[in-house]
Design a protein around this motif. Structure first.
Motif, PDB file in Angstrom:
ATOM      1  N   ARG B 360       7.384  -0.085  -0.082  1.00  0.00           N
ATOM      2  CA  ARG B 360       8.632  -0.705   0.490  1.00  0.00           C
ATOM      3  C   ARG B 360       8.816  -1.883  -0.331  1.00  0.00           C
ATOM      4  NH1 ARG B 360       7.592  -1.478   6.572  1.00  0.00           N
ATOM      5  NH2 ARG B 360       6.894   0.260   6.467  1.00  0.00           N
ATOM      6  N   ALA B 361       9.930  -2.409  -0.245  1.00  0.00           N
ATOM      7  CA  ALA B 361      10.329  -3.699  -0.976  1.00  0.00           C
ATOM      8  C   ALA B 361       9.784  -4.793  -0.141  1.00  0.00           C
ATOM      9  CB  ALA B 361      11.911  -3.832  -0.955  1.00  0.00           C
ATOM     10  N   GLY B 362       9.107  -5.608  -1.043  1.00  0.00           N
ATOM     11  CA  GLY B 362       8.681  -7.013  -0.559  1.00  0.00           C
ATOM     12  C   GLY B 362       7.230  -7.096   0.000  1.00  0.00           C
ATOM     13  N   VAL B 363       6.351  -5.795  -0.025  1.00  0.00           N
ATOM     14  CA  VAL B 363       4.970  -5.322   0.483  1.00  0.00           C
ATOM     15  C   VAL B 363       4.187  -6.306  -0.686  1.00  0.00           C
ATOM     16  CG1 VAL B 363       3.308  -4.129   0.864  1.00  0.00           C
ATOM     17  CG2 VAL B 363       5.584  -3.384   1.232  1.00  0.00           C
ATOM     18  N   LEU B 364       4.185  -6.430  -2.076  1.00  0.00           N
ATOM     19  CA  LEU B 364       3.396  -7.110  -2.750  1.00  0.00           C
ATOM     20  C   LEU B 364       3.770  -8.762  -2.531  1.00  0.00           C
ATOM     21  CD1 LEU B 364       1.391  -6.916  -4.930  1.00  0.00           C
ATOM     22  CD2 LEU B 364       3.133  -7.113  -6.600  1.00  0.00           C
ATOM     23  N   ALA B 365       4.792  -8.977  -2.279  1.00  0.00           N
ATOM     24  CA  ALA B 365       5.198 -10.408  -1.956  1.00  0.00           C
ATOM     25  C   ALA B 365       4.682 -10.846  -0.582  1.00  0.00           C
ATOM     26  CB  ALA B 365       6.708 -10.806  -1.712  1.00  0.00           C
ATOM     27  N   LYS B 366       4.537 -10.208   0.326  1.00  0.00           N
ATOM     28  CA  LYS B 366       3.839 -10.533   1.786  1.00  0.00           C
ATOM     29  C   LYS B 366       2.281 -10.710   1.327  1.00  0.00           C
ATOM     30  CE  LYS B 366       6.323  -8.752   5.643  1.00  0.00           C
ATOM     31  NZ  LYS B 366       6.196  -7.671   6.612  1.00  0.00           N
ATOM     32  N   ILE B 367       1.741  -9.707   0.715  1.00  0.00           N
ATOM     33  CA  ILE B 367       0.349 -10.015   0.471  1.00  0.00           C
ATOM     34  C   ILE B 367      -0.082 -11.044  -0.535  1.00  0.00           C
ATOM     35  CG2 ILE B 367      -1.478  -8.604  -1.125  1.00  0.00           C
ATOM     36  CD1 ILE B 367      -0.257  -6.084   0.294  1.00  0.00           C
ATOM     37  N   THR B 368       0.703 -11.358  -1.605  1.00  0.00           N
ATOM     38  CA  THR B 368       0.297 -12.443  -2.559  1.00  0.00           C
ATOM     39  C   THR B 368       0.544 -13.721  -1.540  1.00  0.00           C
ATOM     40  OG1 THR B 368       2.477 -12.253  -3.472  1.00  0.00           O
ATOM     41  CG2 THR B 368       0.740 -11.253  -4.576  1.00  0.00           C
ATOM     42  N   GLN B 369       1.417 -13.717  -0.818  1.00  0.00           N
ATOM     43  CA  GLN B 369       1.855 -14.944   0.206  1.00  0.00           C
ATOM     44  C   GLN B 369       0.680 -15.206   0.947  1.00  0.00           C
ATOM     45  OE1 GLN B 369       5.356 -14.118   2.071  1.00  0.00           O
ATOM     46  NE2 GLN B 369       6.759 -14.419   0.167  1.00  0.00           N
ATOM     47  N   LEU B 370       0.043 -14.170   1.440  1.00  0.00           N
ATOM     48  CA  LEU B 370      -1.453 -14.565   2.143  1.00  0.00           C
ATOM     49  C   LEU B 370      -2.275 -15.282   1.464  1.00  0.00           C
ATOM     50  CD1 LEU B 370      -2.564 -11.483   4.505  1.00  0.00           C
ATOM     51  CD2 LEU B 370      -2.506 -13.802   5.029  1.00  0.00           C
ATOM     52  N   PHE B 371      -2.450 -14.737  -0.003  1.00  0.00           N
ATOM     53  CA  PHE B 371      -3.461 -15.588  -0.667  1.00  0.00           C
ATOM     54  C   PHE B 371      -2.966 -16.907  -0.735  1.00  0.00           C
ATOM     55  CE2 PHE B 371      -4.729 -11.231  -1.799  1.00  0.00           C
ATOM     56  CZ  PHE B 371      -6.307 -11.357  -1.901  1.00  0.00           C
ATOM     57  N   ALA B 372      -1.582 -17.261  -1.195  1.00  0.00           N
ATOM     58  CA  ALA B 372      -1.233 -18.327  -1.459  1.00  0.00           C
ATOM     59  C   ALA B 372      -1.380 -19.332  -0.299  1.00  0.00           C
ATOM     60  CB  ALA B 372       0.193 -18.350  -1.809  1.00  0.00           C
ATOM     61  N   ALA B 373      -1.268 -18.631   0.786  1.00  0.00           N
ATOM     62  CA  ALA B 373      -1.413 -19.494   2.149  1.00  0.00           C
ATOM     63  C   ALA B 373      -2.665 -20.167   2.260  1.00  0.00           C
ATOM     64  CB  ALA B 373      -1.008 -18.866   3.191  1.00  0.00           C
ATOM     65  N   HIS B 374      -3.727 -19.366   1.791  1.00  0.00           N
ATOM     66  CA  HIS B 374      -5.249 -19.716   1.739  1.00  0.00           C
ATOM     67  C   HIS B 374      -5.584 -20.592   0.380  1.00  0.00           C
ATOM     68  CE1 HIS B 374      -5.110 -17.093   5.253  1.00  0.00           C
ATOM     69  NE2 HIS B 374      -6.155 -17.893   5.687  1.00  0.00           N
ATOM     70  N   ASP B 375      -4.559 -20.687  -0.514  1.00  0.00           N
ATOM     71  CA  ASP B 375      -4.812 -21.526  -1.543  1.00  0.00           C
ATOM     72  C   ASP B 375      -5.871 -20.914  -2.726  1.00  0.00           C
ATOM     73  OD1 ASP B 375      -3.825 -23.790  -2.422  1.00  0.00           O
ATOM     74  OD2 ASP B 375      -5.398 -24.987  -1.926  1.00  0.00           O
ATOM     75  N   ILE B 376      -5.505 -19.443  -2.454  1.00  0.00           N
ATOM     76  CA  ILE B 376      -6.203 -18.557  -3.493  1.00  0.00           C
ATOM     77  C   ILE B 376      -5.154 -18.011  -4.721  1.00  0.00           C
ATOM     78  CG2 ILE B 376      -7.486 -16.354  -3.892  1.00  0.00           C
ATOM     79  CD1 ILE B 376      -8.734 -16.818  -0.907  1.00  0.00           C
ATOM     80  N   SER B 377      -5.558 -18.365  -5.667  1.00  0.00           N
ATOM     81  CA  SER B 377      -4.891 -18.062  -6.842  1.00  0.00           C
ATOM     82  C   SER B 377      -5.374 -16.483  -7.365  1.00  0.00           C
ATOM     83  CB  SER B 377      -4.490 -19.143  -7.888  1.00  0.00           C
ATOM     84  OG  SER B 377      -5.640 -19.192  -8.440  1.00  0.00           O
ATOM     85  N   LEU B 378      -4.314 -15.854  -8.073  1.00  0.00           N
ATOM     86  CA  LEU B 378      -4.821 -14.503  -8.398  1.00  0.00           C
ATOM     87  C   LEU B 378      -4.906 -14.536  -9.831  1.00  0.00           C
ATOM     88  CD1 LEU B 378      -2.610 -12.713  -6.030  1.00  0.00           C
ATOM     89  CD2 LEU B 378      -4.959 -13.403  -5.522  1.00  0.00           C
ATOM     90  N   GLU B 379      -5.846 -13.824 -10.302  1.00  0.00           N
ATOM     91  CA  GLU B 379      -5.953 -13.587 -11.792  1.00  0.00           C
ATOM     92  C   GLU B 379      -5.189 -12.498 -12.407  1.00  0.00           C
ATOM     93  OE1 GLU B 379      -9.879 -14.029 -13.900  1.00  0.00           O
ATOM     94  OE2 GLU B 379      -9.456 -12.166 -14.546  1.00  0.00           O
ATOM     95  N   LYS B 380      -5.361 -11.257 -11.686  1.00  0.00           N
ATOM     96  CA  LYS B 380      -4.828  -9.849 -12.062  1.00  0.00           C
ATOM     97  C   LYS B 380      -4.216  -9.110 -10.839  1.00  0.00           C
ATOM     98  CE  LYS B 380      -7.911  -9.236 -15.941  1.00  0.00           C
ATOM     99  NZ  LYS B 380      -9.400  -8.692 -16.065  1.00  0.00           N
ATOM    100  N   VAL B 381      -2.990  -8.501 -11.035  1.00  0.00           N
ATOM    101  CA  VAL B 381      -2.548  -7.902  -9.951  1.00  0.00           C
ATOM    102  C   VAL B 381      -1.995  -6.682 -10.533  1.00  0.00           C
ATOM    103  CG1 VAL B 381      -0.757  -7.856  -8.194  1.00  0.00           C
ATOM    104  CG2 VAL B 381      -1.797  -9.994  -8.748  1.00  0.00           C
ATOM    105  N   LEU B 382      -2.071  -5.528  -9.896  1.00  0.00           N
ATOM    106  CA  LEU B 382      -1.787  -4.294 -10.394  1.00  0.00           C
ATOM    107  C   LEU B 382      -1.173  -3.399  -9.429  1.00  0.00           C
ATOM    108  CD1 LEU B 382      -2.233  -2.185 -12.935  1.00  0.00           C
ATOM    109  CD2 LEU B 382      -4.342  -1.469 -12.053  1.00  0.00           C
TER     110      LEU B 382
END
Lengths: 432, 432
Positions: B360-382
């Motif tokens: 569904r649209a916006g799912v990836l955004a929700k998930i990456t926001q969760l990481f961002a909220a905990h100050d965890i940055s991402l190296e790879k997303v697939l």
């Protein structure tokens, strides 16, 4: 010994000497916990007292007179990191005769005069330790002597020269020529201005003489090591090696075949699945095969200021522990097996051969007949057009053959008029 | 000591015990040259004296009564290879109290009671050596204690359990499931009928407690090791690891971050260019990083009759040499650094996460926001379609994140209605 402080005389303040100063200064507390003593560098032998240094040393500790260390009544341990042979031999001998323990990083000295010096040390009740002389930061000497004390080691294969491993790794990764990579290595400080000792395999041969002595408990000398260098290795050879499933490495191979040894250093094709095949750059690695333990490998930095200093200072810790226990000079086991070295007829290995021949019917038959006449069977044969079809290139990998027999085949092959050029030949590691 | 003969009591005649008998019998002459003594196995403790054996032993040497060894007045050294904890602890303690030196291959015993037993040994002036307890034929304990005595070790990464390495290697090579390969390993004798201790990571954890104690000179106990096993690793996870440039290995990771340690065992994605990535099958390897020496690795067989016996008998040689020098029990350095262990908030690592989500649209955004909220940055997303396009599969590799923070993200993610299933998460080795 109830000493609170052990005093050290450091001979040499080049790369390794500087690392030794840094480690001893930086790890005072850990060294005291392990040895129960303070370890203090009392005097440092340098050529030029006024020279600027990468490490801060109180100027009164510097001397240009070796007697200030060798005859210093409070110095207990001498660390020799000046390198070279004659002066080092004189200093180490004199230190031992003055009842000072010695730690050295000098492979040239130990390969040529190790047995004699170890004998002096034992007579004087002194330690003479030399872990840093082979494979820098890898504690391979300790491993062979103590770790495998219960086993019979039958094979040691070592990548023990970082310069040549760097050059061959780069050639393999980039398809570059030997000359180009050597120049680059010199600019980066990975190769000396005069690279002969490394490139011709002599440095590796000295280390293999030391490892062979320890592994086989025989008095191996440098003359027992058959040596060839890497300067004639071409990008084409490396390319063929890869196609056939090998990496080209300068390795020392020491084998004990039921009491008769065979030690050599040469560019060798190592099967890609062998643990040594993926040891790249300036790293060193030593593969050890023991009858009981089987396959083992020890990997790490082969040179450099701090890695080599680690080995020197770990030896120093050992000397100081022995001083506290009163057992210096009593730990060494002199080589006790009679040395027997294989002749060229007894030395067996697999070989790679590449040659250019006339593109004519029956040529391959002539060449393979030559091998058959010397009872050498072939594992792989590859023929491809060369020189726009005017010639053919033939690549052969033999099964196990005597060095002598293989060399005779190559010699006779050069006399065939259909053979235009024997381009290269290499040892190939691996059994049939 | 002016003894001509050293008498050994062997407790246990299973796989390792049989190897010890073979090595001592087969290498008499070499052992005499190295120690100056004859080494004789005087008594062997077995459960069933009548059982048929793979090695020939005079029947009068066998006993089923431990007192025949522990109270034998001529036995100088006891070799403990019965395994298990309580009986072994009683025997080893009693041997030491009777002033017998002890060599053991028992990792369980040393991980749980090593500090206490080493203390008894020191008080009694006895040696207690245990090289065989970690990584069988690789002399890693000697290397940590002596070879790197001068250095500060900041990281140890070990493949120290052959069973799980065999299983993961096979799964990687063949795409097979955990259950299938485990069954095969059991048939081949590479896994026990009850494989829990290996598969759940407990065996590796015990070895990491021993290695951590030696490397960091702190009294590490089993409770300090965070453990996860391999039973939930799937072929899909291994396939993703490969695509991302990793191999999946069960490794123990011990780190010393400026005096605070973090030790764990878990299935981990190791970069393919790391020296541990190509250690396959039942082999073990220990990677050691020292501040001065840099990267080193030690590779060899982790188990088996003769490899393990090599370590036991090399320890025995050491004991006998110490007997001749009169220095038994004086070589050990007890852990002297105060132990501080990281909390889950302080423990940082990179992580891999795989989940199935609604397409569904916006799912990836929700998930990456969760990481961002905990100050965890991402190296790879697939993100790829899954389940015939009804779902999406998302794979994420983070940059360095606290274990605590990562676990909270996963927990909160499971509560999102767009997240159908968190399939798996793994530690990823390597810095940012």
């Amino acid at each position: 010994m109830d000493k609170q402080t052990v005093k050290v005389g450091l001979m040499g303040l080049g790369t390794v000497g500087t690392g030794v100063v840094r480690l001893i200064e930086g790890h005072q507390e850990d060294l005291r916990k392990q040895t129960g003593c303070n370890i203090v560098i009392e005097k440092i032998l340098v050529q030029d007292k006024g020279k600027e240094r990468n490490v801060s040393v109180p100027p009164e500790k510097l001397t240009d007179n070796p007697r200030d260390i060798l005859h210093h009544k409070d110095i207990d341990v001498v660390i020799e990191v000046i390198g070279g042979i004659e002066a080092a031999r004189t200093y180490v001998t004199e230190a031992l005769l003055n009842e000072k323990h010695v730690v050295t990083a000098n492979k040239d000295l130990m390969a040529l005069h190790g047995v004699e010096l170890l004998h002096v040390a034992e007579e004087q009740g002194c330690d003479l330790l030399y872990e840093a002389s082979v494979a820098g930061g890898i504690p391979i000497i300790r491993t062979l002597v103590e770790g495998f004390a219960s086993d019979r080691i039958t094979k040691v294969v070592g990548i023990v020269n970082g310069t040549t491993n760097y050059i061959l790794s780069k050639m393999s990764q980039e398809g570059a020529t030997f000359a180009a990579v050597l120049k680059e290595a010199q600019q980066l400080g990975y190769a000396e201005a005069d690279p002969t000792a490394d490139v011709a395999g002599l440095d590796a041969a000295r280390k293999m003489a030391i490892l062979g002595t320890l592994a086989f408990r025989m008095n191996v000398s440098l003359e027992d090591v058959d040596v060839a260098g890497i300067s004639s290795v071409t990008p084409e050879d490396i390319e063929y090696a890869k196609q056939l499933g090998y990496e080209m490495k300068l390795v020392g191979i020491a084998e004990d075949d039921d009491g008769t040894i065979d030690i050599s250093v040469q560019p060798t094709m190592i099967p890609q699945e062998h643990p040594l095949a993926s040891v790249n750059g300036v790293f060193n690695a030593v593969y050890v095969y023991g009858e009981a333990v089987g396959e083992t490998m020890f990997y790490g930095p082969g040179a450099g200021e701090l890695p080599t200093a680690t080995a020197v200072v770990s030896d120093l810790v050992n000397v100081v522990k022995n001083m506290r226990l009163g057992v210096n000079g009593r730990g060494t086991v002199a080589p006790y097996r009679e040395k027997r070295v294989k002749t060229a007829e007894q030395r067996y290995a697999k070989y790679f051969l590449r040659l250019h021949v006339a593109d004519r019917a029956g040529v391959l038959a002539k060449i393979t007949q030559l091998f058959a006449a010397h009872d050498i069977s072939l594992e792989k044969v590859l023929q491809v057009p060369h020189n726009g079809g005017h010639e053919a290139e033939i690549v052969i990998v033999t099964h196990s053959a005597s060095k002598d027999g293989f060399e005779r085949v190559v010699e006779q092959m050069q006399q065939l008029d259909v053979v235009h050029d024997v381009k290269s030949s290499y040892r190939v590691e691996g059994s049939d």
